[in-house]
Design a protein around this motif. Structure first.
Motif, PDB file in Angstrom:
ATOM      1  N   SER A 172      30.870   0.298   9.325  1.00  9.53           N
ATOM      2  CA  SER A 172      32.291   0.432   9.663  1.00  9.53           C
ATOM      3  C   SER A 172      33.012   1.420   8.759  1.00  9.53           C
ATOM      4  N   GLY A 173      32.564   1.549   7.502  1.00  9.37           N
ATOM      5  CA  GLY A 173      33.230   2.460   6.568  1.00  9.37           C
ATOM      6  C   GLY A 173      32.910   3.918   6.805  1.00  9.37           C
ATOM      7  N   SER A 174      31.862   4.199   7.588  1.00 12.09           N
ATOM      8  CA  SER A 174      31.431   5.589   7.754  1.00 12.09           C
ATOM      9  C   SER A 174      32.482   6.437   8.467  1.00 12.09           C
ATOM     10  N   SER A 175      33.253   5.805   9.354  1.00 15.02           N
ATOM     11  CA  SER A 175      34.244   6.578  10.116  1.00 15.02           C
ATOM     12  C   SER A 175      35.330   7.163   9.213  1.00 15.02           C
ATOM     13  N   TYR A 176      35.499   6.589   8.018  1.00 18.35           N
ATOM     14  CA  TYR A 176      36.520   7.090   7.090  1.00 18.35           C
ATOM     15  C   TYR A 176      36.026   8.278   6.270  1.00 18.35           C
ATOM     16  N   VAL A 177      34.719   8.545   6.267  1.00 15.56           N
ATOM     17  CA  VAL A 177      34.172   9.528   5.316  1.00 15.56           C
ATOM     18  C   VAL A 177      33.372  10.645   5.978  1.00 15.56           C
ATOM     19  N   TYR A 178      33.356  10.712   7.314  1.00 14.91           N
ATOM     20  CA  TYR A 178      32.610  11.792   7.969  1.00 14.91           C
ATOM     21  C   TYR A 178      33.115  13.166   7.537  1.00 14.91           C
ATOM     22  N   GLY A 179      34.424  13.312   7.439  1.00 16.56           N
ATOM     23  CA  GLY A 179      34.977  14.593   7.005  1.00 16.56           C
ATOM     24  C   GLY A 179      34.533  14.939   5.591  1.00 16.56           C
ATOM     25  N   PHE A 180      34.529  13.932   4.706  1.00 14.67           N
ATOM     26  CA  PHE A 180      34.129  14.164   3.319  1.00 14.67           C
ATOM     27  C   PHE A 180      32.669  14.596   3.227  1.00 14.67           C
ATOM     28  N   VAL A 181      31.775  13.862   3.889  1.00 12.75           N
ATOM     29  CA  VAL A 181      30.342  14.191   3.753  1.00 12.75           C
ATOM     30  C   VAL A 181      30.033  15.540   4.399  1.00 12.75           C
ATOM     31  N   ASP A 182      30.682  15.858   5.528  1.00 13.97           N
ATOM     32  CA  ASP A 182      30.456  17.158   6.155  1.00 13.97           C
ATOM     33  C   ASP A 182      30.921  18.300   5.256  1.00 13.97           C
ATOM     34  N   ALA A 183      32.025  18.084   4.550  1.00 15.35           N
ATOM     35  CA  ALA A 183      32.575  19.128   3.682  1.00 15.35           C
ATOM     36  C   ALA A 183      31.790  19.266   2.371  1.00 15.35           C
ATOM     37  N   GLU A 184      31.303  18.154   1.844  1.00 12.94           N
ATOM     38  CA  GLU A 184      30.693  18.150   0.511  1.00 12.94           C
ATOM     39  C   GLU A 184      29.177  18.381   0.513  1.00 12.94           C
ATOM     40  N   TYR A 185      28.518  18.083   1.631  1.00 13.42           N
ATOM     41  CA  TYR A 185      27.057  18.214   1.656  1.00 13.42           C
ATOM     42  C   TYR A 185      26.623  19.681   1.567  1.00 13.42           C
ATOM     43  N   ARG A 186      25.618  19.925   0.727  1.00 10.75           N
ATOM     44  CA  ARG A 186      24.991  21.241   0.631  1.00 10.75           C
ATOM     45  C   ARG A 186      23.486  21.059   0.623  1.00 10.75           C
ATOM     46  N   ARG A 187      22.782  21.907   1.308  1.00  8.82           N
ATOM     47  CA  ARG A 187      21.323  21.852   1.258  1.00  8.82           C
ATOM     48  C   ARG A 187      20.858  22.224  -0.139  1.00  8.82           C
ATOM     49  N   GLY A 188      19.771  21.582  -0.592  1.00  9.93           N
ATOM     50  CA  GLY A 188      19.187  21.932  -1.888  1.00  9.93           C
ATOM     51  C   GLY A 188      19.844  21.247  -3.074  1.00  9.93           C
ATOM     52  N   MET A 189      20.632  20.204  -2.851  1.00 11.74           N
ATOM     53  CA  MET A 189      21.232  19.490  -3.983  1.00 11.74           C
ATOM     54  C   MET A 189      20.147  18.794  -4.798  1.00 11.74           C
ATOM     55  N   ARG A 190      20.321  18.783  -6.119  1.00 10.17           N
ATOM     56  CA  ARG A 190      19.375  18.107  -7.005  1.00 10.17           C
ATOM     57  C   ARG A 190      19.547  16.592  -6.913  1.00 10.17           C
ATOM     58  N   LYS A 191      18.601  15.863  -7.496  1.00 10.21           N
ATOM     59  CA  LYS A 191      18.638  14.396  -7.448  1.00 10.21           C
ATOM     60  C   LYS A 191      19.953  13.857  -7.992  1.00 10.21           C
ATOM     61  N   GLU A 192      20.384  14.346  -9.151  1.00 11.84           N
ATOM     62  CA  GLU A 192      21.608  13.840  -9.771  1.00 11.84           C
ATOM     63  C   GLU A 192      22.828  14.128  -8.903  1.00 11.84           C
ATOM     64  N   GLU A 193      22.840  15.289  -8.246  1.00 11.28           N
ATOM     65  CA  GLU A 193      23.956  15.636  -7.364  1.00 11.28           C
ATOM     66  C   GLU A 193      23.985  14.710  -6.143  1.00 11.28           C
ATOM     67  N   CYS A 194      22.804  14.377  -5.627  1.00  7.47           N
ATOM     68  CA  CYS A 194      22.736  13.473  -4.480  1.00  7.47           C
ATOM     69  C   CYS A 194      23.193  12.068  -4.863  1.00  7.47           C
ATOM     70  N   GLN A 195      22.826  11.617  -6.056  1.00  4.26           N
ATOM     71  CA  GLN A 195      23.271  10.303  -6.517  1.00  4.26           C
ATOM     72  C   GLN A 195      24.790  10.264  -6.624  1.00  4.26           C
ATOM     73  N   GLN A 196      25.404  11.339  -7.151  1.00  5.02           N
ATOM     74  CA  GLN A 196      26.867  11.380  -7.259  1.00  5.02           C
ATOM     75  C   GLN A 196      27.510  11.473  -5.891  1.00  5.02           C
ATOM     76  N   PHE A 197      26.893  12.215  -4.975  1.00  4.89           N
ATOM     77  CA  PHE A 197      27.369  12.330  -3.591  1.00  4.89           C
ATOM     78  C   PHE A 197      27.422  10.951  -2.935  1.00  4.89           C
ATOM     79  N   VAL A 198      26.380  10.146  -3.138  1.00  5.91           N
ATOM     80  CA  VAL A 198      26.318   8.796  -2.564  1.00  5.91           C
ATOM     81  C   VAL A 198      27.392   7.903  -3.173  1.00  5.91           C
TER      82      VAL A 198
END
Length: 217
Positions: free
Chosen positions: A147-173
């Motif tokens: 249910s919470g995903s509908s609030y953050v689709y814009g954020f994840v689409d804007a912030e996601y980048r291919r090739g992020m390192r492990k630490e960057e992915c952990q912070q993204f999550v």
């Protein structure tokens, strides 16, 4: 006068995991995350449920929808993967786990109300994230659900980048979960994080007061 004995209203409500779940691939592994709130109707019935369930040593799933349905699917697939790995003499592939989840979800689509994201690492394809819903099975660089995903689709689409390192992915999550938990009344509690790569599985809990904030409260 005889008073009819009635229990609390939430006892008769279906228990749902409300939920924000997320998984993302990095070069060499995956990171999964979820909130911990479980609700029945308007009541919170569990504040700290871990919705990241192991399917095998290096394969996990994130649960959303009906808590009972999602947990049942995870337990069945966990058993089937154990049998499968013994038969083939090696660890199962992530795609095999996701296919089993998809098959059960589709076969019982009228009876079950659950959406699972499957993610993990195997020797053949490295870190992988699969979205499974009803008859759908797609590999994605990242997936969000609940249910919470509908609030953050814009954020994840804007912030996601291919090739992020492990630490960057952990912070993204962690950032994604924090934003969703702030906005979605059915998501909350603590954030559970699981990081999986060829070396093993690392589990972490981020308490509510340690989550990042993005505005002055």
């Amino acid at each position: 006068i005889m008073f009819e004995e009635t229990g609390p209203e939430w006892l008769s409500e279906e228990v749902k995991t409300g939920t924000t779940i997320i998984a993302i691939e990095f070069d060499g592994g995956v990171v999964l995350g979820s909130d911990s709130r479980v609700s029945a109707g308007a009541s919170v019935v569990n504040r700290v449920m871990n919705k990241l369930s192991p399917l095998h040593d290096k394969i996990y799933c994130a649960l959303s929808g009906s808590a009972a349905d999602a947990q049942t699917i995870a337990e069945i697939v966990n058993y089937q993967l154990d049998v499968h790995s013994i038969e083939i003499g090696e660890d199962p592939q992530v795609r095999s786990a996701a296919t089993l989840v998809r098959n059960i979800s589709y076969k019982y689509k009228e009876e079950l109300s659950a959406h699972l994201i499957v993610a993990g690492w195997d020797r053949r394809d490295g870190g992988q994230v699969f979205a499974t819903m009803k008859g759908l099975l797609t590999r994605q660089p990242f997936a969000v659900g609940g249910s919470g995903s509908s609030y953050v689709y814009g954020f994840v689409d804007a912030e996601y980048r291919r090739g992020m390192r492990k630490e960057e992915c952990q912070q993204f999550v962690v950032n994604t979960l924090s934003l969703a938990m702030n906005r979605d009344g059915s998501s909350g509690g603590v954030a559970y994080i699981v990081t999986i790569d060829e070396h093993g599985t690392e589990e972490k809990v981020v308490l509510g007061n340690q989550l990042p904030t993005f505005f002055d409260q």
